[in-house]
Design a protein around this motif. Structure first.
Motif, PDB file in Angstrom:
ATOM      1  N   THR A  46      -6.354   2.446   2.751  1.00  0.00           N
ATOM      2  CA  THR A  46      -6.223   3.588   2.092  1.00  0.00           C
ATOM      3  C   THR A  46      -7.273   4.611   2.699  1.00  0.00           C
ATOM      4  O   THR A  46      -6.876   5.852   2.852  1.00  0.00           O
ATOM      5  CB  THR A  46      -6.464   3.281   0.635  1.00  0.00           C
ATOM      6  N   TRP A  93     -13.206   7.839  -3.298  1.00  0.00           N
ATOM      7  CA  TRP A  93     -12.773   6.665  -3.001  1.00  0.00           C
ATOM      8  C   TRP A  93     -13.679   5.410  -3.539  1.00  0.00           C
ATOM      9  O   TRP A  93     -13.099   4.794  -4.280  1.00  0.00           O
ATOM     10  CB  TRP A  93     -12.748   6.370  -1.279  1.00  0.00           C
ATOM     11  N   ASN A 106       0.723  -1.389  -0.076  1.00  0.00           N
ATOM     12  CA  ASN A 106       0.013  -0.076   0.031  1.00  0.00           C
ATOM     13  C   ASN A 106       0.773   1.248   0.033  1.00  0.00           C
ATOM     14  O   ASN A 106       1.792   1.464   0.835  1.00  0.00           O
ATOM     15  CB  ASN A 106      -0.828   0.062   1.368  1.00  0.00           C
ATOM     16  N   LYS A 145      -4.798   0.485  -8.617  1.00  0.00           N
ATOM     17  CA  LYS A 145      -4.870  -0.848  -8.328  1.00  0.00           C
ATOM     18  C   LYS A 145      -3.746  -1.518  -7.386  1.00  0.00           C
ATOM     19  O   LYS A 145      -3.627  -2.276  -6.545  1.00  0.00           O
ATOM     20  CB  LYS A 145      -5.403  -1.941  -9.732  1.00  0.00           C
ATOM     21  N   ILE A 153     -12.548   3.323  -6.865  1.00  0.00           N
ATOM     22  CA  ILE A 153     -12.742   1.379  -6.513  1.00  0.00           C
ATOM     23  C   ILE A 153     -13.465   1.139  -7.791  1.00  0.00           C
ATOM     24  O   ILE A 153     -13.233   0.101  -8.505  1.00  0.00           O
ATOM     25  CB  ILE A 153     -13.300   1.173  -5.173  1.00  0.00           C
ATOM     26  N   ASN A 187      -6.198  -3.736   2.023  1.00  0.00           N
ATOM     27  CA  ASN A 187      -5.647  -2.420   1.817  1.00  0.00           C
ATOM     28  C   ASN A 187      -6.447  -1.277   1.311  1.00  0.00           C
ATOM     29  O   ASN A 187      -6.138  -0.084   1.293  1.00  0.00           O
ATOM     30  CB  ASN A 187      -4.616  -2.742   0.419  1.00  0.00           C
ATOM     31  N   THR A 188      -7.567  -1.601   0.576  1.00  0.00           N
ATOM     32  CA  THR A 188      -8.549  -0.636   0.135  1.00  0.00           C
ATOM     33  C   THR A 188      -9.057   0.161   1.467  1.00  0.00           C
ATOM     34  O   THR A 188      -9.156   1.100   1.605  1.00  0.00           O
ATOM     35  CB  THR A 188      -9.687  -1.451  -0.623  1.00  0.00           C
ATOM     36  N   TYR A 190      -5.297  -0.259  -4.058  1.00  0.00           N
ATOM     37  CA  TYR A 190      -6.595  -0.931  -3.837  1.00  0.00           C
ATOM     38  C   TYR A 190      -6.243  -2.741  -4.194  1.00  0.00           C
ATOM     39  O   TYR A 190      -6.893  -3.326  -4.901  1.00  0.00           O
ATOM     40  CB  TYR A 190      -7.665  -0.634  -4.804  1.00  0.00           C
TER      41      TYR A 190
END
Ligand SMILES: Nc1ncnc2c1ncn2[C@@H]1O[C@H](COP(=O)(O)OP(=O)(O)OP(=O)(O)O)[C@@H](O)[C@H]1O
Ligand SMILES: [Mg+2]
Lengths: 251, 542, 504
Positions: free
Chosen positions: C106, C69, B134, C93, C73, C102-103, C97
């Motif tokens: 974020t 966001w 990330n 990506k 996505i 991780n998404t 994401y």
């Protein structure tokens, strides 16, 4: 400088012994080399060839026996050691050029700082030698930018620029690719013919046959046999020599 | 081969003048060096003596009033006469300088050991975060690392102490993040802490047993693996068996060594711990103690009612018995208040005066106290359960926190400061270490069908550690040395107290010798430990 | 937006088989291990909590972030499913994401970073005061930073109490460095100036410059009309002192460090064992005869009795000396110096310099605190520099020494011309790193009472008109330190890269 009267004998070794700790590397070497003589030393790996020629300019210290180079006794006297090193040039297997200096600087370094020549004179002489070994156009490059064969020729020029009387070669071609070996051997042949006293450790038998005055066979820290190339290669006397020659010639 | 032996010419002189002999030259140079060094030292020593004379012979005064170098350290037996803010071992200003330095040395060790552990954890996390897939995570970690590496530690310490910790709210309004039992205030940080009960010793034996038998199992399974050639997941089995032994030990040691007890008047009619619950239900007229909150909110009960009904407990200050009891009461939702006295007999007196209904201590102590009571027969001693370790939770009572552990602002600042700073450096080392393991290694591990955890444990970690250990050693050394910056925020570590001692006693040289010797030994010990560890890893490698 | 729309179109019209494997997705993102599932649950919980709290605190920004966001996505998912990634969606990506966790991370981090920035922005700008007049500032009502205090103290922070009318001398010093620096960048890079007169002149000027700057900043003597003397203990301070100390320390420690490194590695023939033992035994016997009996008689405790036998330690020292150093005094001295200095904290070295220097010097000889601290730093730095240089020396192959020997160079020439130029070049990045460390470590002089950048910042809080203003000054000097260190780190990285491919 107290020079000894040694007539035509430029190197005299008598009963030279050398130990690495407990390991007896040289077991009583006796050898006399005449001025202008070309000597090729051969022998199996670990037999003490490098050790021997390195004792001649005191890169290794011998513990027993005497070595006299150009009439100077190789003792613990710093002045004698310095004097001998000035008269003896050495070429290494791994070239050992100074990577931070250009080719020209490599060659002029010792003449300027040891012989105390002026820079101009040193450069003039250096260019002469670089021309002689065939690479004057590389003078301003760094060693890292040259091929192995070129580097070794620079190393030879560097040693010659000190105008030594004796040249030592320790397997100068064995770190080289086959196509570069010839260019280095050509230079060495040239030197051999122009009257330098040469001691060369090499396994280039062609070179030995062609230019050597004497071939010396080392084994186990001793000189086992020495003879003219013709005699040596065609008519070896010792079993050990025969075995070695058969191995080396048949491969 | 006589014919080959060359004839040596006659040498005129074989003797070498000694100034040209390479063997002698080295020795001569060194003797010259020694002479210069000795002259330099003599000069310094002579100056020092002259200067010390000027200061008077008081520097080396003996107890009998004479003056001699032998007495250079005699003054260390005098009273220190200064206070130390933080004393992990008992200390009074009337104790000697030796003791003062000892206290300070323990403080330094405390900071260093805790700092090394926490910095390693933080640094490892940050180093892994730096490699996160990330983008935000890895960049945040990078900013953290850069900030730590590019500003001086002393500045960070000042900032942390003066501009963060000292401006926290006063103790009454202590910040409690996420409602955890951790409190941040001007007066420091209060956190829960383990309290070790007498049965802890028994449990420790079980832990040792667990370790031994896990090792044995590990070896046996290893042999088996070699014999059968099948993997038997020995790590998991060793762990499971270890946990099993330790878990059984937890209960066994708690019930075997029941040392804890309470004393209550017979009139209270308590025969077992459960009875306390019943009495409380009666007092509050509730069906279930879990309903207290509910009752409070719908008005059937007021806080005053609860306070009135709460058990009043007498206990000795900072006693493990109190923590043992109150944590059980808390688990059972039973309200209580505690009155603490400095000594147990004071607590007993308060109990005898009827200031409280329950006196808590260990069984043997209580029995002795009952003997001392006039109406001993009217009181019962009731054994209560204990576990080897109880967690003591800080609780605001009046103007202070009671229970748990307290980090003073100074200790918190130096510890956090060192951990954050060193963590930044360790993060870079960990990142470099992990990246130093060639990608091919991971790919090969995957190709062999190793699981992710096996890949990390067996392939990546051992190789990374080899790269990580040497630089991390020097970071630990730096941490130990940097702990002297505690002086800037007046945390009484070895250096700070030494400094005070120098000012107080006027003996700079003597103290400096001790201080430098101590830090040098600390450095040597840390590097020796890690060198040993490094060699061990290197052996495992092969 | 347009791409999303187009992708949707193709999706609907072509009805291709989608690039999506539901069970694989679930396996990778949710059920791969227990830990993952647990982590996912916790993260989900945190995400919801953070989002709600931020929605309350800053509804508009949070809503915008949330929408962006979600939309991004959506775009990534769509492009992934239809295998039509654009550069942006591919980057998103891969970096933001690439999994459910991780998404979520974020989102959490974006919201938290924004919250932090908002708070800092409010503190440092919206609610801050830039009023440099303390009286007016006292009247203002502001809750944020008091930058006025920093601005009003700017001169203090930079040069502290350097006499106002002599400020030109500082500018002159700076000008000298710049005048020398700009051509240097060019001339030292260019091959054609390698042996030129200009380069030698420049080098000469560089070597001269510390002396010139010293006289500019310290002055020549009391009466000198142009450069009257100032007292460094009083007049030097702030950023100027920080820079002076770090540069002085690195410059002076350089030769010392090189000597120590060479000393530690020296292989000169040591003092022979028989000589060592004779001397050691002699001293031992002498000590046992003349020192032990009286001490023993005067001893008051067992430990003192034991100490009376101190001469017995001499043979042990002799043994260790022969065993570890083969009788090489120079190596022994260098090694012990290096290890002792590296083993003790800098602050104790500085303290030694401040308190013990005067004791070590002849009585009556006075030296200024500034000089003591400078000396302390140089001696400290030398030990670390020695270790760096030793690393460089170790990297030089044996053949270089042999080649130099075989050409007949003396030992001194060998090191000066062959070994050191190569070794030092290797360690330049390490030395730059050490310089950065020194630059930061100068802050320690605050503890021994000099007024470097950090200590001047401390004094602001003590000024009656700016009582208690600390945080602003700390932030400001942190920025200075940060920029200084970061610039040098970048420079050292570039150097490292260049030397890596270098002239070899
Ligand atoms: N510095 C040293 N320390 C200990 N032993 C050494 C050292 N240098 C060489 N030796 C040993 O001395 C012996 C002779 O070595 P030397 O290098 O002279 O052999 P060589 O004949 O040149 O072999 P090669 O053909 O492989 O170069 C070898 O057995 C070697 O192991
Ligand atoms: Mg060889």
């Amino acid at each position: 400088m107290d020079k000894l009267e040694t007539a035509e004998d430029i190197i005299i070794c008598r009963n030279v012994h050398k130990w690495y700790g407990d390991f007896h590397a040289l077991k009583g070497i006796n050898l006399t080399v005449k001025k202008g003589e070309v000597i090729v030393i051969i022998g199996p790996s670990g037999s003490g060839k490098s050790t021997f020629i390195r004792t001649i300019n005191r890169l290794e210290e011998h513990q027993e026996g005497e070595i006299i180079v150009d009439g100077i006794l190789l003792s613990h006297d710093v002045r004698n050691i310095a004097e001998i090193r000035r008269e003896v040039g050495m070429v290494f297997q791994q070239f050992n050029l100074f990577p931070h200096l250009t080719v020209l600087e490599n060659v002029t370094l010792a003449p300027i700082h040891v012989r105390k020549w002026s820079r101009d004179h040193a450069e003039e002489v250096a260019m002469k030698w670089l021309t002689r070994v065939g690479i004057p156009e590389q003078a301003h490059k760094y060693p890292g930018q040259l091929s192995g064969g070129q580097q070794q020729r620079v190393a030879i020029a560097r040693a010659l620029a000190m105008e030594p009387k004796i040249m030592l070669f320790d397997e100068p071609t064995s770190a080289l690719d086959p196509e570069m070996i010839k260019e280095v051997l050509d230079v060495m042949r040239d030197l051999a013919r122009s009257g330098y006293t040469i001691l060369a450790v090499t396994h280039e038998m062609g070179f030995a046959r062609e230019v050597a005055d004497r071939v010396i066979f080392f084994d186990g820290g001793q000189i086992v046999e020495q003879n003219t190339p013709d005699q040596f290669f065609t008519n070896p006397k010792h079993e050990r020599t025969k075995l070695f020659l058969s191995q080396i010639l048949h491969h | 081969m006589a014919d080959l032996s060359p004839q040596l010419p006659k040498t005129r002189s074989t003797t070498i003048p000694f100034w040209r002999d390479i063997r002698v030259l080295g020795v001569l140079a060194q003797i010259a060096f020694v002479i210069v060094a000795v002259m330099g030292i003599t000069w310094v020593v002579r100056n020092t003596l002259a200067n010390l004379d000027e200061l008077g012979e008081s520097q080396f005064i003996c107890r009998d009033g004479t003056s001699s170098f032998r007495c250079a350290y005699d003054f260390m037996r005098l009273d220190a006469q200064f206070d130390i803010a933080e004393t992990p071992i008992p200390y009074e200003p009337s104790d000697s300088y030796w003791r003062a330095l000892g206290v300070a040395a323990v403080n330094t060790l405390k900071v260093t050991v805790l700092g090394v552990i926490l910095a390693t954890v933080l640094g490892t996390l940050a180093g892994i975060a730096r490699l996160s897939s990330n983008w935000l995570v890895s960049n945040l970690a990078k900013w953290y690392v850069d900030l730590m590496r590019n500003t001086p530690l002393l500045l960070q310490l000042f900032f942390l102490y003066f501009s963060v910790i000292l401006v926290l709210p006063p103790i009454k309004e202590a910040i409690q993040p996420f409602n955890l039992p951790i409190f941040f205030s001007q007066r420091g940080i209060n956190i829960p802490a383990p309290v070790f009960m007498p049965s802890f010793a028994v449990w420790l034996a079980f832990v040792v047993l667990g370790i031994i038998q896990a090792q044995v199992l590990w070896i046996i399974l290893g042999r088996q693996e070699e014999l059968t050639g099948k993997s038997s997941n020995r790590f998991r089995w060793a762990l499971v068996s270890f946990l099993l032994v330790v878990g059984i030990g937890w209960y066994v040691s708690g019930s075997l060594t029941s040392t804890q007890a309470i004393m209550t008047p017979k009139s209270l009619r308590v025969r077992e711990f459960k009875d306390l619950q019943k009495i409380m239900l009666n007092r509050l007229k509730l069906a279930d103690l879990g309903d207290i909150e509910l009752a409070l909110s719908n008005g059937t009960l007021t806080q005053e009612d609860i306070d009135a009904a709460a058990f009043r407990i007498c206990a000795q200050k900072e006693s493990a018995s109190e923590v043992n009891l109150t944590s059980q009461l808390r688990n059972a939702n039973i309200p209580y208040t505690v009155k603490r006295s400095t000594r147990l007999d004071q607590a007993t007196e308060a109990y005898a005066n009827g200031e409280c209904e329950i006196l808590v201590a260990s069984q043997s102590l209580l029995a002795a106290e009952r003997e001392a009571l006039e109406d001993g027969a009217n009181h019962v001693i009731l054994p209560i359960a204990e576990t080897p370790v109880r967690i003591s939770i800080p609780n605001l009572e009046g103007l202070n926190f009671v229970g748990g552990a307290k980090l003073t602002p100074e200790f918190a600042a130096i510890l956090i400061g060192l951990v954050l700073y060193t963590g930044g450096f360790i993060a870079e080392i960990v990142r470099a270490g992990i990246q130093a393991v060639p990608k091919g290694q991971s790919e090969a591990a995957r190709a062999l069908g190793l699981s992710e955890s096996q890949r990390l444990r067996l392939i990546v970690l051992p190789q990374a550690l080899r790269v990580i250990i040497p630089p991390i050693t020097s970071q630990y050394l730096n941490l130990a040395k940097n702990s002297t910056l505690a002086q800037a925020i007046a945390f009484p570590d070895l250096w700070t107290v030494s400094y005070t001692t120098i000012n107080q006693s006027g003996r700079a040289i003597q103290i400096m010798l001790i201080v430098m010797g101590s830090y040098l030994s600390l450095s040597l010990i840390i590097s020796a430990l890690l060198n040993w560890y490094n060699r061990r890893i290197a052996l495992v490698e092969r | 937006m347009a791409t999303i729309y187009q992708n949707l179109q193709t999706l609907i019209s072509r009805q291709e088989k989608l690039n999506f494997n539901f069970s694989l997705f679930v396996q990778e993102n949710i059920t791969r291990s227990w830990w993952l599932t647990l982590w996912l649950l916790i993260l989900t919980f945190i995400t919801i909590r953070v989002t709600i709290s931020q929605l309350v605190a800053a509804p508009v920004i949070t809503a915008v972030v949330l929408i962006i966001w979600l939309l991004s996505i959506g775009m990534v998912v769509l492009n992934e499913v239809t295998r039509q990634h654009t550069n942006i969606s591919l980057w998103l990506k891969e970096n933001l994401y690439n999994s459910i966790t991780n998404t979520q991370l974020t989102l959490i981090l974006t919201l938290l970073i924004i919250a932090g920035l908002r708070a800092f922005y409010a503190y440092a700008w919206v609610n801050a005061s830039f009023e440099t007049d303390p009286e007016i500032a006292a009247q203002l009502e502001f809750t944020g930073a008091n930058w006025g205090a920093v601005i009003a103290n700017m001169r203090n922070l930079m040069v502290f109490r350097f006499p106002k009318e002599e400020t030109w001398r500082i500018w002159a010093s700076l000008a000298l460095i710049i005048v020398l620096g700009i051509p240097s960048v060019y001339i030292y890079q260019q091959q054609k100036y390698r042996r030129s007169k200009i380069r030698s002149a420049l080098t000469f000027l560089w070597i001269l410059s510390p002396i010139i700057i010293f006289f500019l900043l310290r002055g020549i003597n009391e009466e000198n009309p142009l450069l009257p003397q100032v007292n460094p203990d009083v007049a030097w301070g702030g950023l100027m002192l920080t820079i002076i100390i770090s540069i002085f320390a690195i410059v002076v420690s350089f030769p010392l460090g090189v000597l120590l490194a060479l000393g530690r590695r020296s292989k000169i023939r040591g003092i022979p064992a028989w000589l060592t033992w004779t001397v050691a035994l002699g001293f031992t016997v002498w000590g046992l005869i003349y020192s032990t009996p009286p001490n023993l008689a005067a001893a008051r405790s067992t430990s003192e009795e034991l100490l009376s036998y101190w001469p017995l330690a001499i043979p042990i020292v002799a043994f260790l000396f022969q065993r570890y150093f083969n009788g090489n005094v120079v190596a022994a001295f260098s090694t012990i110096y290096i290890e002792v200095v590296r083993g003790v904290p800098l602050i104790t070295v500085l303290f030694m310099a401040i308190i013990l220097f005067p004791i070590f010097l002849p009585p009556g000889m006075q030296i200024l605190n500034t000089w003591r601290v400078l000396a302390g730093f140089a001696l400290f730095s030398a030990a670390y520099l020695a270790e760096n240089v030793r690393g460089g020396l170790q990297a030089i192959p044996k053949g270089q020494y042999e080649a130099a020997d075989s050409l007949g160079l003396t030992t001194f020439q060998k090191y000066r011309l062959i070994i050191l130029p190569q070794a030092l070049r290797i360690v330049i990045p390490a030395i730059v790193g050490q310089f950065i460390g020194l630059f930061k470590d100068t802050s320690l002089v605050a503890i021994v009472g000099l007024f470097d950048l950090l200590n001047v910042a401390n004094t602001i809080a003590a000024q009656p008109q700016w009582l208690g203003v600390r945080r602003e000054a700390y932030i400001f000097i942190a920025v200075i330190y940060y920029i200084g260190s970061a610039v040098m780190t970048g420079y050292s990285r570039r150097l490292e890269a260049r030397l890596g491919v270098g002239e070899r």
